[in-house]
Design a protein around this motif. Structure first.
Motif, PDB file in Angstrom:
ATOM      1  N   THR A 157       0.834  -1.194   0.000  1.00  0.00           N
ATOM      2  CA  THR A 157       0.000   0.000   0.000  1.00  0.00           C
ATOM      3  C   THR A 157       0.872   1.248   0.000  1.00  0.00           C
ATOM      4  O   THR A 157       0.573   2.230  -0.703  1.00  0.00           O
ATOM      5  CB  THR A 157      -0.912   0.006   1.245  1.00  0.00           C
ATOM      6  OG1 THR A 157      -1.643  -1.212   1.290  1.00  0.00           O
ATOM      7  CG2 THR A 157      -1.870   1.177   1.208  1.00  0.00           C
TER       8      THR A 157
ATOM      9  N   ARG B 270       0.750   4.528  -2.514  1.00  0.00           N
ATOM     10  CA  ARG B 270       0.536   5.860  -1.938  1.00  0.00           C
ATOM     11  C   ARG B 270       1.689   6.797  -2.284  1.00  0.00           C
ATOM     12  O   ARG B 270       1.485   7.968  -2.596  1.00  0.00           O
ATOM     13  CB  ARG B 270       0.360   5.749  -0.426  1.00  0.00           C
ATOM     14  CG  ARG B 270      -1.007   5.220  -0.028  1.00  0.00           C
ATOM     15  CD  ARG B 270      -1.173   5.125   1.471  1.00  0.00           C
ATOM     16  NE  ARG B 270      -2.563   4.831   1.812  1.00  0.00           N
ATOM     17  CZ  ARG B 270      -2.938   4.125   2.861  1.00  0.00           C
ATOM     18  NH1 ARG B 270      -2.040   3.637   3.688  1.00  0.00           N
ATOM     19  NH2 ARG B 270      -4.220   3.919   3.098  1.00  0.00           N
TER      20      ARG B 270
ATOM     21  N   ALA C  27       1.381  10.184  -4.430  1.00  0.00           N
ATOM     22  CA  ALA C  27       1.829  11.441  -3.821  1.00  0.00           C
ATOM     23  C   ALA C  27       2.828  12.164  -4.718  1.00  0.00           C
ATOM     24  O   ALA C  27       2.845  13.406  -4.784  1.00  0.00           O
ATOM     25  CB  ALA C  27       2.438  11.170  -2.448  1.00  0.00           C
TER      26      ALA C  27
ATOM     27  N   LEU D  74      -5.818   0.251   0.864  1.00  0.00           N
ATOM     28  CA  LEU D  74      -5.789   1.456   0.039  1.00  0.00           C
ATOM     29  C   LEU D  74      -7.200   2.020  -0.120  1.00  0.00           C
ATOM     30  O   LEU D  74      -7.407   3.241  -0.087  1.00  0.00           O
ATOM     31  CB  LEU D  74      -5.189   1.113  -1.329  1.00  0.00           C
ATOM     32  CG  LEU D  74      -4.745   2.267  -2.226  1.00  0.00           C
ATOM     33  CD1 LEU D  74      -3.590   3.040  -1.586  1.00  0.00           C
ATOM     34  CD2 LEU D  74      -4.321   1.710  -3.592  1.00  0.00           C
TER      35      LEU D  74
ATOM     36  N   GLY E 283      -8.370   4.272   2.608  1.00  0.00           N
ATOM     37  CA  GLY E 283      -7.630   5.506   2.830  1.00  0.00           C
ATOM     38  C   GLY E 283      -8.498   6.745   2.802  1.00  0.00           C
ATOM     39  O   GLY E 283      -9.644   6.730   2.337  1.00  0.00           O
TER      40      GLY E 283
ATOM     41  N   GLU F 245      -6.499   7.659  -3.812  1.00  0.00           N
ATOM     42  CA  GLU F 245      -6.091   6.337  -3.339  1.00  0.00           C
ATOM     43  C   GLU F 245      -7.243   5.346  -3.469  1.00  0.00           C
ATOM     44  O   GLU F 245      -7.048   4.196  -3.884  1.00  0.00           O
ATOM     45  CB  GLU F 245      -5.619   6.411  -1.885  1.00  0.00           C
ATOM     46  CG  GLU F 245      -4.309   7.162  -1.695  1.00  0.00           C
ATOM     47  CD  GLU F 245      -3.897   7.235  -0.240  1.00  0.00           C
ATOM     48  OE1 GLU F 245      -4.591   6.639   0.618  1.00  0.00           O
ATOM     49  OE2 GLU F 245      -2.870   7.888   0.050  1.00  0.00           O
TER      50      GLU F 245
END
Length: 236
Positions: A4, A8, A12, A67, A70, A75
């Motif tokens: 995960t 992420r 990002a 995920l 989130g 995500e």
């Protein structure tokens, strides 16, 4: 094996504050919107699809579920793109597990783009040859996303030439107060009409005068202008 955290981190790295602000407005994450409290970081849908294509094979289902839980919108959408790919290529056991993950997380599938990217490609296809009673439960839910999932899942049935559940849920949701459900019902009725106009018009008869205007407009969008005016003026 991917994690995960890997997904992420990549999302990002693609974040764009200007796109995030635009997405927040478009998806009504701002105060008073239907997605108030959600958070966008500004990753485009094509970028998310690319990330999903890169990770779907190596990301375990458990990590994908994490995920999906989130608090970042991208995500969750990327997680759904991963699940759709896994579902399309999985065996019966894997597909069942993916369906269960989706049904257990409908509170995280909490915007129209998330619903529309998953319900027609996971929920509907899984139920094609199974008991569809879960859709009645979803359609009766107080959660707007459950209700949209229910009607959008019938897209898979429509593609298979089966309109019964679109009409069944259309009746259940005929006076739904939320415009996102009204639009979805109208959209699915339009899809029926694209394949069998007479079947759609049989459903509309006796109903079009009481259904919300936005639902009707979506349902008759592809009708000829004269026929559309007849429905809108109550003379069909």
């Amino acid at each position: 094996m991917a994690t995960t955290a890997d997904v992420r981190a990549e999302l990002a790295s693609l974040a764009d504050p200007h796109r995030a602000a635009a997405s927040s407005r478009f998806l009504q994450m701002t105060p008073g919107g239907y997605a108030e409290g959600d958070r966008a970081i500004g990753v485009s849908v094509p970028q998310q699809r690319t990330v999903a294509a890169r990770y779907w094979r190596d990301l375990p289902l458990s990590a994908t579920a994490d995920l999906l839980a989130g608090d970042v919108h991208e995500e969750r959408l990327t997680a759904l793109f991963v699940l759709v790919r896994k579902f399309a290529r999985g065996d019966e056991q894997a597909r069942g597990q993916i369906f269960d993950i989706v049904l257990a997380n409908t509170d995280r599938i909490d915007n129209w783009d998330l619903v529309d990217s998953s319900a027609p490609y996971i929920v509907g296809p899984w139920l094609l040859d199974k008991d569809r009673g879960v859709l009645d439960r979803l359609a009766a839910s107080t959660l707007v996303w459950d209700r949209r999932i229910a009607i959008m899942a019938t897209f898979a049935f429509i593609r298979a030439g089966d309109f019964q559940w679109t009409f069944r849920l259309g009746d259940q949701l005929l006076r739904d107060p939320h415009d996102l459900v009204q639009k979805a019902v109208g959209w699915m009725l339009r899809e029926v009409g694209n394949r069998d106009r007479a079947a759609e018009e049989r459903f509309l008869a006796g109903r079009y005068q009481v259904m919300p205007r936005v639902m009707l407009r979506y349902a008759i969008e592809k009708f000829e202008p004269r026929r559309r005016r007849m429905y809108l003026t109550g003379m069909a």
